[in-house]
Design an enzyme around this catalytic site. Structure first.
Site, PDB file in Angstrom:
ATOM      1  N   ASP A 101       0.792  -1.107   0.064  1.00 11.66           N
ATOM      2  CA  ASP A 101      -0.022  -0.055  -0.140  1.00 11.66           C
ATOM      3  C   ASP A 101       0.788   1.082   0.048  1.00 11.66           C
ATOM      4  OD1 ASP A 101      -1.370  -2.111   0.767  1.00 11.66           O
ATOM      5  OD2 ASP A 101      -2.648  -1.361   1.901  1.00 11.66           O
ATOM      6  N   GLU A 156       2.238  -8.939  11.503  1.00 11.89           N
ATOM      7  CA  GLU A 156       2.129  -8.329  10.221  1.00 11.89           C
ATOM      8  C   GLU A 156       3.421  -8.043   9.552  1.00 11.89           C
ATOM      9  OE1 GLU A 156      -0.503  -5.026   9.980  1.00 11.89           O
ATOM     10  OE2 GLU A 156      -0.775  -5.071   7.744  1.00 11.89           O
TER      11      GLU A 156
HETATM   12  C1  GLC Z   1      -2.582  -4.396   3.909  1.00 10.89           C
HETATM   13  C2  GLC Z   1      -1.508  -5.002   3.010  1.00 10.89           C
HETATM   14  C3  GLC Z   1      -2.109  -5.812   1.966  1.00 10.89           C
HETATM   15  C4  GLC Z   1      -3.007  -6.932   2.818  1.00 10.89           C
HETATM   16  C5  GLC Z   1      -4.171  -6.229   3.713  1.00 10.89           C
HETATM   17  C6  GLC Z   1      -4.625  -7.240   4.660  1.00 10.89           C
HETATM   18  O1  GLC Z   1      -3.480  -3.449   3.313  1.00 10.89           O
HETATM   19  O2  GLC Z   1      -0.812  -4.050   2.299  1.00 10.89           O
HETATM   20  O3  GLC Z   1      -1.015  -6.348   1.129  1.00 10.89           O
HETATM   21  O4  GLC Z   1      -3.782  -7.677   1.870  1.00 10.89           O
HETATM   22  O5  GLC Z   1      -3.162  -5.188   4.727  1.00 10.89           O
HETATM   23  O6  GLC Z   1      -3.856  -8.098   5.330  1.00 10.89           O
END
Ligand code: GLC
Length: 417
Positions: free
Chosen positions: A152, A387
């Site tokens: 993102d 994460e």
């Molecule tokens: C964030 C990450 C994306 C992922 C999402 C849910 O937005 O950048 O890649 O899919 O989180 O984990």
């Protein structure tokens, strides 16, 4: 993964991500398939349940669950699109990893009936990507929002974002800094642009041709195109098994193969660079996504060797040194935007380590792939299923109890057996 099970789908994280995300679900299904195959197939079915009428599989399927997540379905206004399904979803897509995962599950435990069931949906998604998102006839697919890249706030998108002046940004309240420290999340200026883009899309009712023509952000992404090429090969293999025609897919793969390096490879720097369609220029930012073509098997041996020798093993950029202890930081340390704890600006992500380990093995760099696996397992053992991780000291960042990290721990462990 059990803890994040919300019934027919798995939340990526317990609080920060309370709905179903596209490529997370693919990876989660792979993890689940080791101990609960029927549940893994349910995961995939519920993701496909969010498919749009024109073929897009969206980046989030909300499944009518109330939450404090922003943007919520009311913000996307997808009901104004002719293509949206009955279930609430976002209006953009994410890296198409699903065909690759299904082929992998099927290779371990044959599920021919399931493959036959989901094949048409996969084909329609790939066809949508290769038509609705091909802006120049090259067979290379465009993204219209940084979130579609799965990375993102990657510094890859700063140049194209800087060209955008957010006007009349609708009133919104971020939800992403409620459960995670703001220093680990995107900057506010980036976030305003993310929201402005969605506003443009909804005003154009998610009509693909209008979005290609009008989205202020339009880029060809090395990561998404690498995954799409690999997934295209996997989809083709499934088609052969099902005795389905392959000519259309052969055409897609051929066009991508012919145009990939011409578009993305920078011969002087020895890097794959993303391309800003709005400026008709490469985006000169060095991130670990430059290695993703290895996952697709696209670089020749000479280019692969340059990527590894000049960049992967270079302590100024990616190799662990006095500053960084763990493989692999998401952004080269030479980038001024490098930030050890901020989201896609520096931290280690288990998903990236897994994809890149696969790519490295394809090219015979087994020792380097082993190091990625070792570091991934060490980070998770040390700091839990987070994460992302600070590459300097391995501290866990972002969401806790993160589903795809758990799924990939299984993959890495099984790989060791
Ligand atoms: C964030 C990450 C994306 C992922 C999402 C849910 O937005 O950048 O890649 O899919 O989180 O984990």
């Amino acid at each position: 993964m059990h803890h994040n099970d919300a019934g027919g789908f798995t939340k990526p994280g317990p609080r920060q991500y309370p709905h179903q995300w596209n490529w997370d679900s693919a990876v989660i299904a792979l993890g689940l398939s080791h101990f609960d195959l029927p549940r893994a197939l349910t995961e995939i079915r519920s993701l496909i349940g969010g498919q749009w009428r024109d073929g897009m599989i969206p980046h989030v399927v909300y499944h009518d669950r109330p939450s404090d997540y922003f943007p919520d379905p009311a913000f996307w206004q997808t009901e104004n699109s002719l293509h949206a399904p009955a279930v609430a979803t976002s209006g953009i897509t994410q890296p198409p990893l699903l065909a690759t995962v299904i082929r992998q599950i099927h290779a371990r435990t044959p599920i021919p009936e399931f493959v036959r069931e989901v094949y048409p949906a996969l084909l329609r998604w790939h066809r949508w990507l290769l038509t609705a998102r091909d802006a120049d006839g090259s067979g290379l697919v465009c993204i219209i929002h940084p979130w579609e890249s799965g990375t993102d706030d990657s510094p890859r998108w700063l140049n194209p974002l800087a060209d955008i002046t957010p006007t009349d940004v609708p009133v919104f309240k971020r939800g992403d800094t409620t459960h995670v420290a703001a220093a680990e999340r995107p900057h506010q200026a980036d976030y305003e642009r993310f929201i402005h883009l969605i506003d443009v899309f909804r005003r154009n009712r998610y009509e693909p041709a209008a979005l290609l023509a009008r989205s202020p952000f339009l880029a060809q992404d090395v990561l998404l195109n690498s995954i799409l090429y690999r997934a295209g090969e996997d989809l083709r293999a499934l088609a052969v098994e099902l005795d389905e025609p392959t000519a259309e897919m052969d055409g897609w793969l051929e066009r991508m193969r012919v145009n990939f390096d011409a578009r993305f490879w920078d011969e002087d720097r020895g890097l794959y660079l993303d391309y800003n369609m709005r400026r008709a220029a490469p985006i000169p930012v060095n991130t670990a996504l430059t290695f993703m073509p290895l996952f697709a098997g696209l670089p020749d041996q000479q280019k692969a060797a340059r990527l590894i020798n000049e960049h992967w093993l270079n302590p100024i950029e990616y190799a662990p040194d006095s500053r960084v202890r763990y493989w692999i930081t998401t952004t080269s340390q030479t980038e001024p935007t490098w930030d050890a704890r901020r989201y896609w600006r520096g931290p280690v992500w288990i998903i990236l380590n897994w994809l890149l380990a696969d790519g490295l093995r394809r090219y015979g760099f087994d020792d380097l792939a082993d190091a990625l696996r070792r570091d991934s397992l060490e980070l998770m053992a040390r700091s839990g299923f987070r994460e992302y991780y600070d590459p300097r000291d391995g501290a866990g960042c972002g969401s806790t109890d993160f589903s795809w990290s758990a799924a990939l721990a299984l993959e890495f462990l099984i790989d060791l057996e």
